[in-house]
Motif scaffolding. Structure first.
Motif, PDB file in Angstrom:
ATOM      1  N   ARG A 178      31.074  29.680 -19.487  1.00 31.05           N
ATOM      2  CA  ARG A 178      29.620  29.373 -18.916  1.00 31.05           C
ATOM      3  C   ARG A 178      28.730  30.198 -19.383  1.00 31.05           C
ATOM      4  N   GLY A 179      28.968  31.202 -20.485  1.00 36.19           N
ATOM      5  CA  GLY A 179      27.837  32.014 -20.825  1.00 36.19           C
ATOM      6  C   GLY A 179      27.450  32.980 -19.859  1.00 36.19           C
ATOM      7  N   ASP A 180      28.286  33.203 -18.962  1.00 40.68           N
ATOM      8  CA  ASP A 180      27.956  34.315 -17.954  1.00 40.68           C
ATOM      9  C   ASP A 180      27.937  35.794 -18.312  1.00 40.68           C
ATOM     10  N   TRP A 181      28.910  35.903 -19.249  1.00 39.70           N
ATOM     11  CA  TRP A 181      28.949  37.202 -20.034  1.00 39.70           C
ATOM     12  C   TRP A 181      27.708  37.911 -20.611  1.00 39.70           C
ATOM     13  N   ALA A 182      26.791  36.926 -21.132  1.00 37.60           N
ATOM     14  CA  ALA A 182      25.423  37.525 -21.356  1.00 37.60           C
ATOM     15  C   ALA A 182      24.398  37.899 -20.499  1.00 37.60           C
ATOM     16  N   LYS A 183      25.052  37.443 -19.000  1.00 37.33           N
ATOM     17  CA  LYS A 183      24.072  37.769 -17.766  1.00 37.33           C
ATOM     18  C   LYS A 183      24.873  38.978 -17.139  1.00 37.33           C
ATOM     19  N   GLY A 184      25.663  39.605 -17.395  1.00 35.43           N
ATOM     20  CA  GLY A 184      26.339  40.750 -16.495  1.00 35.43           C
ATOM     21  C   GLY A 184      27.867  40.867 -16.770  1.00 35.43           C
ATOM     22  N   ARG A 185      28.375  41.765 -16.209  1.00 33.47           N
ATOM     23  CA  ARG A 185      29.918  42.115 -16.391  1.00 33.47           C
ATOM     24  C   ARG A 185      30.714  41.370 -15.374  1.00 33.47           C
ATOM     25  N   ALA A 186      31.748  40.895 -15.868  1.00 33.60           N
ATOM     26  CA  ALA A 186      32.751  39.982 -14.940  1.00 33.60           C
ATOM     27  C   ALA A 186      33.253  40.570 -13.604  1.00 33.60           C
ATOM     28  N   PRO A 187      33.551  40.118 -12.629  1.00 37.42           N
ATOM     29  CA  PRO A 187      33.999  40.997 -11.471  1.00 37.42           C
ATOM     30  C   PRO A 187      35.346  41.691 -11.853  1.00 37.42           C
ATOM     31  N   LEU A 188      35.618  42.722 -11.028  1.00 38.33           N
ATOM     32  CA  LEU A 188      36.943  43.417 -11.281  1.00 38.33           C
ATOM     33  C   LEU A 188      37.954  42.629 -10.720  1.00 38.33           C
ATOM     34  N   GLY A 189      39.194  42.858 -11.333  1.00 33.17           N
ATOM     35  CA  GLY A 189      40.327  42.511 -11.060  1.00 33.17           C
ATOM     36  C   GLY A 189      40.989  43.450 -10.513  1.00 33.17           C
ATOM     37  N   ARG A 190      42.366  43.282 -10.138  1.00 32.88           N
ATOM     38  CA  ARG A 190      43.465  44.119  -9.637  1.00 32.88           C
ATOM     39  C   ARG A 190      44.537  44.846 -10.499  1.00 32.88           C
ATOM     40  N   ARG A 191      44.946  45.958 -10.418  1.00 33.20           N
ATOM     41  CA  ARG A 191      46.069  46.384 -11.429  1.00 33.20           C
ATOM     42  C   ARG A 191      47.251  45.898 -10.930  1.00 33.20           C
ATOM     43  N   VAL A 192      48.316  45.365 -11.688  1.00 30.48           N
ATOM     44  CA  VAL A 192      49.633  44.679 -10.950  1.00 30.48           C
ATOM     45  C   VAL A 192      50.706  45.760 -10.980  1.00 30.48           C
ATOM     46  N   SER A 193      50.516  46.843 -11.765  1.00 32.82           N
ATOM     47  CA  SER A 193      51.295  48.103 -11.967  1.00 32.82           C
ATOM     48  C   SER A 193      51.101  48.796 -10.462  1.00 32.82           C
ATOM     49  N   GLY A 194      52.147  48.971  -9.648  1.00 36.57           N
ATOM     50  CA  GLY A 194      51.839  49.740  -8.601  1.00 36.57           C
ATOM     51  C   GLY A 194      51.614  48.827  -7.243  1.00 36.57           C
ATOM     52  N   ARG A 195      51.679  47.555  -7.529  1.00 36.00           N
ATOM     53  CA  ARG A 195      51.420  46.680  -6.433  1.00 36.00           C
ATOM     54  C   ARG A 195      52.622  46.542  -5.724  1.00 36.00           C
ATOM     55  N   ARG A 196      52.562  46.354  -4.328  1.00 34.91           N
ATOM     56  CA  ARG A 196      53.575  46.109  -3.409  1.00 34.91           C
ATOM     57  C   ARG A 196      53.872  44.608  -3.468  1.00 34.91           C
ATOM     58  N   VAL A 197      55.102  44.142  -3.853  1.00 33.59           N
ATOM     59  CA  VAL A 197      55.184  42.597  -4.009  1.00 33.59           C
ATOM     60  C   VAL A 197      56.484  42.465  -3.081  1.00 33.59           C
ATOM     61  N   GLY A 198      56.125  41.327  -2.243  1.00 34.10           N
ATOM     62  CA  GLY A 198      57.411  40.956  -1.290  1.00 34.10           C
ATOM     63  C   GLY A 198      57.778  39.275  -2.079  1.00 34.10           C
ATOM     64  N   VAL A 199      59.191  39.284  -2.189  1.00 38.68           N
ATOM     65  CA  VAL A 199      59.894  37.947  -2.759  1.00 38.68           C
ATOM     66  C   VAL A 199      60.296  37.211  -1.589  1.00 38.68           C
ATOM     67  N   VAL A 200      59.997  36.049  -1.447  1.00 37.86           N
ATOM     68  CA  VAL A 200      60.698  35.513  -0.153  1.00 37.86           C
ATOM     69  C   VAL A 200      61.857  34.474  -0.898  1.00 37.86           C
ATOM     70  N   GLY A 201      63.111  34.860  -0.840  1.00 35.84           N
ATOM     71  CA  GLY A 201      64.283  34.099  -1.107  1.00 35.84           C
ATOM     72  C   GLY A 201      64.713  34.669  -2.434  1.00 35.84           C
ATOM     73  N   LEU A 202      65.809  35.666  -2.283  1.00 36.08           N
ATOM     74  CA  LEU A 202      66.247  36.384  -3.471  1.00 36.08           C
ATOM     75  C   LEU A 202      67.553  35.869  -3.993  1.00 36.08           C
ATOM     76  N   GLY A 203      67.501  34.336  -4.303  1.00 37.02           N
ATOM     77  CA  GLY A 203      68.415  33.912  -5.296  1.00 37.02           C
ATOM     78  C   GLY A 203      68.355  34.041  -6.692  1.00 37.02           C
ATOM     79  N   ARG A 204      68.651  33.143  -7.373  1.00 27.66           N
ATOM     80  CA  ARG A 204      68.617  33.462  -8.885  1.00 27.66           C
ATOM     81  C   ARG A 204      67.314  33.717  -9.421  1.00 27.66           C
ATOM     82  N   ILE A 205      66.195  32.985  -9.112  1.00 28.45           N
ATOM     83  CA  ILE A 205      64.880  33.216  -9.490  1.00 28.45           C
ATOM     84  C   ILE A 205      64.207  34.055  -8.872  1.00 28.45           C
ATOM     85  N   GLY A 206      64.296  34.447  -7.346  1.00 26.73           N
ATOM     86  CA  GLY A 206      63.884  35.561  -6.796  1.00 26.73           C
ATOM     87  C   GLY A 206      64.253  36.867  -7.289  1.00 26.73           C
ATOM     88  N   SER A 207      65.611  37.067  -7.723  1.00 25.16           N
ATOM     89  CA  SER A 207      65.989  38.113  -8.369  1.00 25.16           C
ATOM     90  C   SER A 207      65.596  38.552  -9.844  1.00 25.16           C
TER      91      SER A 207
END
Length: 300
Positions: free
Chosen positions: A126-155
């Motif tokens: 969109r060309g918004d970079w020239a207008k300012g900084r992008a919004p902050l994201g969140r770090r994945v490392s250290g995040r608490r993640v819950g998996v619903v269904g611990l079968g082949r894929i969930g594991s």
């Protein structure tokens, strides 16, 4: 020249799978089967369909000799398993060749929604970079993640995210001998994590499992990632929670209505979408076609 094997086409299958079988297999749809004589139909022992296509009772009734159904995909929720058993038919889905790619996609969607991957792409275009900084994201490392269904894929999702430094917990029918924390139910799990990843089976048993209460427990800093089935999520409740900022965002590979999801999703900037494409890799197609050929009694 070897005659092509006759296989009953019980439901729709991907075009590339169909093309890969061409020459070795003659796929016979319901209309063709209905016009065949009883003896010719009784000689057909193998059927082919998909986890979306299923197998209707009417076409099965035409095939008294059917003993094996190869199904493209891991899911079995669209099949009447009791009816298949009563007819002496064994259903062979293909979960093993779907596991790695689906788990990889789930992890990719976690990164996409937490690190603003799609939003940042749009920001640059969109060309918004020239207008300012992008919004902050969140770090994945250290995040608490819950998996619903611990079968082949969930594991595999749990293993991959653990390796990235996430604190993983899960819920399912019962605790397993795994290094991750078990939660008694999805509500308790949602209330204890930052990201809820759905890898459970579809079907009536899990329909609407992620409802307004679960989303409320996930909270305004929480994210939902779904690579299971669209039916697992109460979509109106999810849309309301996203519109009102009661959860932070969602990354969805599956929807209740495919390929035309609820149009309200498209107006939600905190969402990342994928067209039920978790297993769309070249490696998966190679492995999948080889497995389907094996299940149909064909050579490689």
């Amino acid at each position: 020249m070897t005659q092509a094997k006759q296989v009953a086409l019980l439901g729709r299958i991907p075009p590339d799978v169909k093309a890969a079988l061409d020459g070795d297999v003659t796929l016979l749809g319901a209309e063709v089967l209905a016009k065949m004589g009883p003896q010719a139909r009784a000689a057909i022992s193998h059927g082919l369909t998909s986890a979306i296509g299923g197998a209707g009772a009417e076409v099965l009734a035409l095939l008294p000799g059917l003993r094996t159904i190869a199904s493209v995909g891991a899911g079995t929720d669209v099949f009447d398993l009791a009816d298949l058993e009563a007819r002496g038919i064994t259903l062979h889905p293909t979960p093993d060749v779907m596991t790695e790619d689906t788990a990889e996609c789930a992890v990719g969607l976690v990164f996409a929604v937490l690190r603003n991957v799609a939003a940042n792409d749009r920001f640059v275009r969109r060309g918004d970079w020239a207008k300012g900084r992008a919004p902050l994201g969140r770090r994945v490392s250290g995040r608490r993640v819950g998996v619903v269904g611990l079968g082949r894929i969930g594991s595999r999702v749990a293993e991959k995210l653990s390796a990235l430094g996430c604190a993983v917990s899960y819920t399912g029918r019962a605790p397993k001998d795994v290094p991750w924390t078990f939660a008694a139910d999805i509500g308790a799990l949602a209330g204890s994590v930052d990201v809820l990843v759905l890898t459970c089976a579809g079907g009536e048993a899990t329909r609407g499992l992620v409802n307004a209460d679960v989303l409320e427990r996930l909270g305004p800093e929480g994210f939902l990632v779904n690579v299971s089935r669209g039916s697992v999520v109460d979509e109106p409740a999810l849309i309301a929670a996203l519109e009102q900022g009661r959860i932070a965002g969602a990354a969805l590979d599956v929807f209740e209505n495919e390929p035309t999801p609820d149009a309200r999703f498209l107006d939600l900037p905190t969402c990342v979408f994928s067209p039920h494409a978790a297993v769309f890799t070249r490696e998966n197609r190679h492995d999948l076609i080889a497995e389907i050929r094996r299940l149909l009694g064909l050579g490689h």
